[in-house]
Design an enzyme around this catalytic site. Sequence first.
Site, PDB file in Angstrom:
ATOM      1  N   ASP A  89      60.771 -13.124 126.164  1.00 14.46           N
ATOM      2  CA  ASP A  89      59.626 -12.890 125.282  1.00 14.46           C
ATOM      3  C   ASP A  89      59.376 -11.404 125.037  1.00 14.46           C
ATOM      4  O   ASP A  89      58.418 -11.040 124.377  1.00 14.46           O
ATOM      5  CB  ASP A  89      58.367 -13.569 125.840  1.00 14.46           C
ATOM      6  N   GLU A  90      60.246 -10.521 125.546  1.00 12.37           N
ATOM      7  CA  GLU A  90      60.129  -9.081 125.320  1.00 12.37           C
ATOM      8  C   GLU A  90      61.142  -8.668 124.257  1.00 12.37           C
ATOM      9  O   GLU A  90      62.191  -9.293 124.106  1.00 12.37           O
ATOM     10  CB  GLU A  90      60.390  -8.319 126.616  1.00 12.37           C
TER      11      GLU A  90
END
Length: 109
Positions: A89-90
């Site tokens: 999710d980064e």
Amino acid sequence: MQFCDECGSMMKSMGSKMVCTNDDCQHTVAKDEEKAAEFVSTEEQGDSAVIETSEDANFEGKPTAKDVTCEECGHGEAWYTIKQTGAADEPPTRFFKCQECGHRWREYS
């Protein structure tokens, strides 16, 4: 993840046993089925997941970025590669190599 009590290396699941990944050790223990439910098995890391950071890594032929400036020589073009270095999710990290002087740097999005 389970670690070997003998040498401290990671252990991998093989049937009903956990086997040390250290070729010199090869310690085995029976699987604890209660603990096994807590573990997640993943595939081995392949060469495609390796980040090109060595001095002789070949960036030539990779995509070119024209919106960057080399801090070493001021040249405005660099080859780059993108790798997911953090959690999914980064944002990914871009690794650059100056086309003029070969200086390398990274950029976090």
